[in-house]
Design a protein around this motif. Structure first.
Motif, short mmCIF file in Angstrom:
data_model
loop_
_atom_site.label_atom_id
_atom_site.label_comp_id
_atom_site.label_asym_id
_atom_site.label_seq_id
_atom_site.Cartn_x
_atom_site.Cartn_y
_atom_site.Cartn_z
N VAL A 101 3.65 3.00 -1.06
CA VAL A 101 3.22 4.32 -1.49
C VAL A 101 3.64 4.56 -2.93
O VAL A 101 4.72 4.13 -3.34
CB VAL A 101 3.84 5.36 -0.53
CG1 VAL A 101 4.57 6.44 -1.23
CG2 VAL A 101 2.81 5.91 0.38
N THR A 102 2.79 5.23 -3.69
CA THR A 102 3.12 5.69 -5.04
C THR A 102 2.71 7.15 -5.11
O THR A 102 1.56 7.48 -4.84
CB THR A 102 2.39 4.87 -6.12
OG1 THR A 102 2.68 3.49 -5.94
CG2 THR A 102 2.82 5.29 -7.51
N ARG A 103 3.66 7.99 -5.49
CA ARG A 103 3.40 9.43 -5.59
C ARG A 103 3.35 9.80 -7.07
O ARG A 103 4.22 9.44 -7.84
CB ARG A 103 4.51 10.21 -4.90
CG ARG A 103 4.28 11.69 -4.84
CD ARG A 103 5.45 12.41 -4.18
NE ARG A 103 5.97 11.73 -3.00
CZ ARG A 103 5.57 11.98 -1.76
NH1 ARG A 103 4.67 12.89 -1.51
NH2 ARG A 103 6.10 11.32 -0.74
N PHE A 104 2.31 10.51 -7.45
CA PHE A 104 2.12 10.99 -8.82
C PHE A 104 2.26 12.50 -8.81
O PHE A 104 1.52 13.18 -8.10
CB PHE A 104 0.72 10.61 -9.34
CG PHE A 104 0.49 9.13 -9.38
CD1 PHE A 104 0.70 8.42 -10.55
CD2 PHE A 104 0.06 8.44 -8.26
CE1 PHE A 104 0.50 7.06 -10.59
CE2 PHE A 104 -0.16 7.08 -8.29
CZ PHE A 104 0.06 6.39 -9.47
N THR A 105 3.20 13.02 -9.58
CA THR A 105 3.49 14.44 -9.56
C THR A 105 3.50 14.99 -10.98
O THR A 105 3.97 14.33 -11.90
CB THR A 105 4.87 14.71 -8.93
OG1 THR A 105 4.93 14.04 -7.68
CG2 THR A 105 5.11 16.18 -8.72
N VAL A 106 3.00 16.22 -11.13
CA VAL A 106 3.11 16.92 -12.41
C VAL A 106 4.12 18.04 -12.19
O VAL A 106 4.09 18.73 -11.17
CB VAL A 106 1.74 17.45 -12.89
CG1 VAL A 106 1.17 18.48 -11.97
CG2 VAL A 106 1.85 18.00 -14.29
N ALA A 107 5.07 18.15 -13.13
CA ALA A 107 6.11 19.17 -13.00
C ALA A 107 6.42 19.74 -14.38
O ALA A 107 6.44 19.01 -15.37
CB ALA A 107 7.37 18.57 -12.39
#
Length: 151
Positions: A79-85
């Motif tokens: 799994v690879t999670r891409f997040t904008v914060a």
């Protein structure tokens, strides 16, 4: 005032018992949240994870703050999670530019060879045959260049 967003990637690394997740801030983006999400989506679509070596299935899912990439391998899923914060604080952020120093920076100058005296008697052998030296005393042509006794 513009907002700076961190584009974060959390990915599975390692194998079997040593498999774990690591997080990286891959970029900072200045603009609206929607623009940051669009940039993050471009990166998620192009991303090729290290594992699995032989992917069988790839799924990219959108969720509230980003995207989730699930890649199934022969035996395991990764799994690879891409997040904008939103970036609230950065202890290593560059300082604000000084308006007085807004002049065009000088181009770096490459050192020019100079003809100088040979180094002291401590340097014997092929180095004595040098006739061009940089200002800091380093020969322009390395002593080993052209030697027939080296592999």
């Amino acid at each position: 005032m513009t907002t700076t967003w961190g584009l974060i990637v959390e990915t599975t690394v390692g194998f079997r018992e040593r498999k774990h997740t690591e997080a990286y801030v891959v970029a900072h983006f200045t603009g609206s949240r929607e623009e940051a999400l669009a940039e993050l989506e471009r990166r998620a679509r192009r991303h090729t994870p290290e594992h699995p070596m032989s992917p069988k299935r790839r799924r990219l899912l959108r969720w509230s703050d980003g995207f989730l990439l699930v890649v199934d391998g022969a035996w395991q899923s990764f799994v690879t999670r891409f997040t904008v914060a939103e970036l609230l604080e950065d202890s290593d952020a560059p300082s604000a530019p000084d308006p007085a120093a807004a002049e065009e920076p000088a181009a770096p100058v490459a050192p020019e060879p100079v003809t100088a005296e040979k180094p002291s008697a401590a340097a014997a052998g092929p180095a004595e045959q040098q006739d061009e030296w940089y200002a800091d005393g380093v020969p322009v042509k390395p002593a080993w260049l052209g030697r027939k006794d080296l592999p």
